[in-house]
Scaffold this motif. Structure first.
Motif, PDB file in Angstrom:
ATOM      1  N   MET A 166     -10.561 -56.093  30.658  1.00 17.32           N
ATOM      2  CA  MET A 166      -9.993 -56.004  29.307  1.00 17.32           C
ATOM      3  C   MET A 166     -10.838 -56.836  28.354  1.00 17.32           C
ATOM      4  O   MET A 166     -11.186 -57.966  28.673  1.00 17.32           O
ATOM      5  CB  MET A 166      -8.539 -56.509  29.313  1.00 17.32           C
ATOM      6  N   PRO A 167     -11.189 -56.306  27.165  1.00 19.88           N
ATOM      7  CA  PRO A 167     -12.014 -57.072  26.229  1.00 19.88           C
ATOM      8  C   PRO A 167     -11.280 -58.289  25.721  1.00 19.88           C
ATOM      9  O   PRO A 167     -10.050 -58.303  25.640  1.00 19.88           O
ATOM     10  CB  PRO A 167     -12.274 -56.060  25.097  1.00 19.88           C
ATOM     11  N   PRO A 168     -11.995 -59.338  25.353  1.00 24.70           N
ATOM     12  CA  PRO A 168     -11.363 -60.554  24.867  1.00 24.70           C
ATOM     13  C   PRO A 168     -10.684 -60.326  23.543  1.00 24.70           C
ATOM     14  O   PRO A 168     -11.116 -59.520  22.726  1.00 24.70           O
ATOM     15  CB  PRO A 168     -12.545 -61.536  24.719  1.00 24.70           C
ATOM     16  N   GLN A 169      -9.594 -61.032  23.295  1.00 24.23           N
ATOM     17  CA  GLN A 169      -8.876 -60.953  22.034  1.00 24.23           C
ATOM     18  C   GLN A 169      -9.228 -62.164  21.190  1.00 24.23           C
ATOM     19  O   GLN A 169      -9.299 -63.289  21.696  1.00 24.23           O
ATOM     20  CB  GLN A 169      -7.356 -60.917  22.285  1.00 24.23           C
ATOM     21  N   VAL A 170      -9.440 -61.962  19.905  1.00 22.01           N
ATOM     22  CA  VAL A 170      -9.722 -63.064  18.994  1.00 22.01           C
ATOM     23  C   VAL A 170      -8.727 -63.006  17.865  1.00 22.01           C
ATOM     24  O   VAL A 170      -8.394 -61.952  17.357  1.00 22.01           O
ATOM     25  CB  VAL A 170     -11.165 -63.002  18.435  1.00 22.01           C
ATOM     26  N   SER A 171      -8.222 -64.157  17.474  1.00 19.99           N
ATOM     27  CA  SER A 171      -7.190 -64.180  16.446  1.00 19.99           C
ATOM     28  C   SER A 171      -7.741 -64.554  15.083  1.00 19.99           C
ATOM     29  O   SER A 171      -7.136 -64.275  14.062  1.00 19.99           O
ATOM     30  CB  SER A 171      -6.095 -65.189  16.836  1.00 19.99           C
ATOM     31  N   GLU A 172      -8.894 -65.174  15.033  1.00 23.84           N
ATOM     32  CA  GLU A 172      -9.444 -65.643  13.762  1.00 23.84           C
ATOM     33  C   GLU A 172      -9.971 -64.480  12.948  1.00 23.84           C
ATOM     34  O   GLU A 172     -10.765 -63.671  13.403  1.00 23.84           O
ATOM     35  CB  GLU A 172     -10.582 -66.637  14.038  1.00 23.84           C
ATOM     36  N   ASP A 173      -9.435 -64.328  11.718  1.00 22.59           N
ATOM     37  CA  ASP A 173      -9.957 -63.342  10.779  1.00 22.59           C
ATOM     38  C   ASP A 173      -9.914 -61.927  11.348  1.00 22.59           C
ATOM     39  O   ASP A 173     -10.856 -61.166  11.210  1.00 22.59           O
ATOM     40  CB  ASP A 173     -11.399 -63.701  10.421  1.00 22.59           C
ATOM     41  N   GLY A 197     -15.551 -58.250  16.641  1.00 21.95           N
ATOM     42  CA  GLY A 197     -14.502 -59.223  16.901  1.00 21.95           C
ATOM     43  C   GLY A 197     -13.810 -59.023  18.224  1.00 21.95           C
ATOM     44  O   GLY A 197     -13.923 -59.835  19.139  1.00 21.95           O
ATOM     45  N   VAL A 198     -13.078 -57.919  18.362  1.00 23.46           N
ATOM     46  CA  VAL A 198     -12.281 -57.691  19.569  1.00 23.46           C
ATOM     47  C   VAL A 198     -13.159 -57.494  20.794  1.00 23.46           C
ATOM     48  O   VAL A 198     -12.925 -58.083  21.844  1.00 23.46           O
ATOM     49  CB  VAL A 198     -11.335 -56.479  19.363  1.00 23.46           C
ATOM     50  N   LEU A 199     -14.185 -56.640  20.678  1.00 21.87           N
ATOM     51  CA  LEU A 199     -15.047 -56.356  21.829  1.00 21.87           C
ATOM     52  C   LEU A 199     -16.167 -57.370  22.006  1.00 21.87           C
ATOM     53  O   LEU A 199     -16.709 -57.500  23.098  1.00 21.87           O
ATOM     54  CB  LEU A 199     -15.645 -54.947  21.700  1.00 21.87           C
ATOM     55  N   GLY A 200     -16.540 -58.065  20.945  1.00 21.76           N
ATOM     56  CA  GLY A 200     -17.696 -58.951  21.020  1.00 21.76           C
ATOM     57  C   GLY A 200     -17.405 -60.431  21.018  1.00 21.76           C
ATOM     58  O   GLY A 200     -18.226 -61.233  21.445  1.00 21.76           O
ATOM     59  N   GLY A 201     -16.239 -60.842  20.500  1.00 21.86           N
ATOM     60  CA  GLY A 201     -15.916 -62.257  20.451  1.00 21.86           C
ATOM     61  C   GLY A 201     -16.470 -62.988  19.241  1.00 21.86           C
ATOM     62  O   GLY A 201     -16.533 -64.212  19.232  1.00 21.86           O
ATOM     63  N   TYR A 202     -16.843 -62.252  18.192  1.00 22.46           N
ATOM     64  CA  TYR A 202     -17.420 -62.853  16.995  1.00 22.46           C
ATOM     65  C   TYR A 202     -16.354 -63.066  15.921  1.00 22.46           C
ATOM     66  O   TYR A 202     -15.357 -62.354  15.870  1.00 22.46           O
ATOM     67  CB  TYR A 202     -18.510 -61.943  16.409  1.00 22.46           C
ATOM     68  N   VAL A 203     -16.594 -64.033  15.035  1.00 22.39           N
ATOM     69  CA  VAL A 203     -15.763 -64.256  13.851  1.00 22.39           C
ATOM     70  C   VAL A 203     -16.642 -64.110  12.618  1.00 22.39           C
ATOM     71  O   VAL A 203     -17.872 -64.155  12.699  1.00 22.39           O
ATOM     72  CB  VAL A 203     -15.094 -65.649  13.883  1.00 22.39           C
ATOM     73  N   ARG A 204     -15.998 -63.930  11.464  1.00 22.12           N
ATOM     74  CA  ARG A 204     -16.750 -63.713  10.223  1.00 22.12           C
ATOM     75  C   ARG A 204     -16.923 -64.995   9.443  1.00 22.12           C
ATOM     76  O   ARG A 204     -16.038 -65.834   9.382  1.00 22.12           O
ATOM     77  CB  ARG A 204     -16.019 -62.687   9.351  1.00 22.12           C
ATOM     78  N   THR A 208     -18.957 -68.179  18.135  1.00 20.61           N
ATOM     79  CA  THR A 208     -18.906 -69.635  18.252  1.00 20.61           C
ATOM     80  C   THR A 208     -18.646 -70.032  19.704  1.00 20.61           C
ATOM     81  O   THR A 208     -18.205 -69.219  20.519  1.00 20.61           O
ATOM     82  CB  THR A 208     -17.783 -70.205  17.363  1.00 20.61           C
ATOM     83  N   PRO A 209     -18.883 -71.304  20.057  1.00 24.60           N
ATOM     84  CA  PRO A 209     -18.620 -71.757  21.435  1.00 24.60           C
ATOM     85  C   PRO A 209     -17.154 -71.659  21.849  1.00 24.60           C
ATOM     86  O   PRO A 209     -16.848 -71.812  23.034  1.00 24.60           O
ATOM     87  CB  PRO A 209     -19.087 -73.220  21.406  1.00 24.60           C
ATOM     88  N   ARG A 210     -16.256 -71.395  20.906  1.00 24.45           N
ATOM     89  CA  ARG A 210     -14.828 -71.327  21.241  1.00 24.45           C
ATOM     90  C   ARG A 210     -14.421 -69.998  21.860  1.00 24.45           C
ATOM     91  O   ARG A 210     -13.309 -69.873  22.353  1.00 24.45           O
ATOM     92  CB  ARG A 210     -13.992 -71.571  19.985  1.00 24.45           C
ATOM     93  N   ASN A 211     -15.300 -68.980  21.843  1.00 24.05           N
ATOM     94  CA  ASN A 211     -14.877 -67.687  22.383  1.00 24.05           C
ATOM     95  C   ASN A 211     -15.187 -67.613  23.881  1.00 24.05           C
ATOM     96  O   ASN A 211     -16.129 -68.239  24.358  1.00 24.05           O
ATOM     97  CB  ASN A 211     -15.522 -66.534  21.589  1.00 24.05           C
ATOM     98  N   PRO A 212     -14.409 -66.836  24.645  1.00 23.60           N
ATOM     99  CA  PRO A 212     -14.532 -66.860  26.109  1.00 23.60           C
ATOM    100  C   PRO A 212     -15.823 -66.266  26.650  1.00 23.60           C
ATOM    101  O   PRO A 212     -16.148 -66.486  27.825  1.00 23.60           O
ATOM    102  CB  PRO A 212     -13.325 -66.037  26.575  1.00 23.60           C
ATOM    103  N   LEU A 213     -16.571 -65.525  25.840  1.00 22.52           N
ATOM    104  CA  LEU A 213     -17.818 -64.924  26.307  1.00 22.52           C
ATOM    105  C   LEU A 213     -19.039 -65.793  26.035  1.00 22.52           C
ATOM    106  O   LEU A 213     -20.155 -65.452  26.427  1.00 22.52           O
ATOM    107  CB  LEU A 213     -18.022 -63.553  25.651  1.00 22.52           C
ATOM    108  N   TYR A 214     -18.850 -66.905  25.343  1.00 27.30           N
ATOM    109  CA  TYR A 214     -19.987 -67.749  24.967  1.00 27.30           C
ATOM    110  C   TYR A 214     -20.657 -68.334  26.205  1.00 27.30           C
ATOM    111  O   TYR A 214     -19.999 -68.928  27.061  1.00 27.30           O
ATOM    112  CB  TYR A 214     -19.521 -68.866  24.039  1.00 27.30           C
ATOM    113  N   LEU A 215     -21.982 -68.178  26.316  1.00 24.49           N
ATOM    114  CA  LEU A 215     -22.729 -68.662  27.469  1.00 24.49           C
ATOM    115  C   LEU A 215     -23.567 -69.892  27.167  1.00 24.49           C
ATOM    116  O   LEU A 215     -23.839 -70.696  28.056  1.00 24.49           O
ATOM    117  CB  LEU A 215     -23.642 -67.552  28.003  1.00 24.49           C
ATOM    118  N   GLY A 216     -24.034 -70.024  25.934  1.00 25.73           N
ATOM    119  CA  GLY A 216     -24.806 -71.191  25.565  1.00 25.73           C
ATOM    120  C   GLY A 216     -26.257 -71.114  25.981  1.00 25.73           C
ATOM    121  O   GLY A 216     -26.749 -70.079  26.439  1.00 25.73           O
TER     122      GLY A 216
END
Length: 219
Positions: free
Chosen positions: A1-8, A112-119, A144-152
């Protein structure tokens, strides 16, 4: 399931614009792309400009479990890192009022929903405009580093190995890398992107000689 993001994440036109853009409601909005939006925007627009934003550097630090990878083997795609001494080149698209709602809903799902990005809001400079001081506000999507897909961060060789192995709904991760490198060389000649080009070189070194992929045209 793709990650969910609540910001924006709200889709309605007015509420989905950041505060510093809401004063421009009813006017065209610019959207800046520095990754796959360069060659595949996927939304309606009226103008396209090559240019850059200041204060950010592009990095292959975001994981991708949908477009260029999967849950078992996530790919690597780009995000932006705050960097006062850097510019990031890409493409900005002008979106008119009657195109805006559909465009933002589409990007909210894709980025956002599929990628984990915010605006965020940035200042965009068209190619050749800096001498005249012309700029415009633009929306940009940043992981941002706060999303679950962030690898760094990782070494170029390690990122390259991950890219060469990964494939998702939008195709091979290596294709993404080569399209981005091709854009920089063809549309932004003379602009150095050490991070991008070092990963490109490391990725091609890992490819068997008979299977190396030529960079497709994308500019």
């Amino acid at each position: 399931m793709p990650p969910q993001v609540s910001e924006d994440a709200e889709p309605s036109e007015g509420a989905s614009l950041p505060p510093d853009h809401r004063s421009l409601r009813g006017q065209p909005v610019w959207i800046f792309g520095y990754g796959s939006l360069i060659w595949k925007p996927g939304f309606q627009f009226t103008r396209r400009r090559v240019g850059f934003i200041r204060g950010y550097s592009r990095r292959f630090w975001q994981g991708d479990s949908y477009h260029r990878g999967n849950q078992q083997e996530p790919g690597r795609v780009v995000t932006l890192l705050e960097d006062a001494n850097a510019d990031t080149w890409g493409v900005a698209y002008q979106v008119q009022k009657d195109q805006l709602r559909h465009s933002l809903e589409y990007l909210n799902l894709r980025e956002g929903v599929l990628g984990g990005y915010v605006r965020k809001t940035v200042t965009f400079y068209s190619r050749g405009s800096t001498a005249r001081g012309r700029s415009t506000l633009a929306l940009v999507y940043i992981a941002t580093p706060r999303n679950p897909l962030y690898l760094g961060p990782a070494e170029a060789e390690d990122i390259a190995g991950q890219i060469v192995r990964s494939r998702g709904h939008s195709g091979h991760n290596l294709e993404y890398l080569l399209r981005l490198a091709h854009f920089m060389r063809s549309a932004c000649p003379g602009v150095e992107d050490e991070h991008l080009f070092s990963i490109e070189a490391a990725s091609l070194a890992l490819e068997p000689s008979g299977e190396r992929r030529a960079a497709p045209g994308c500019a």
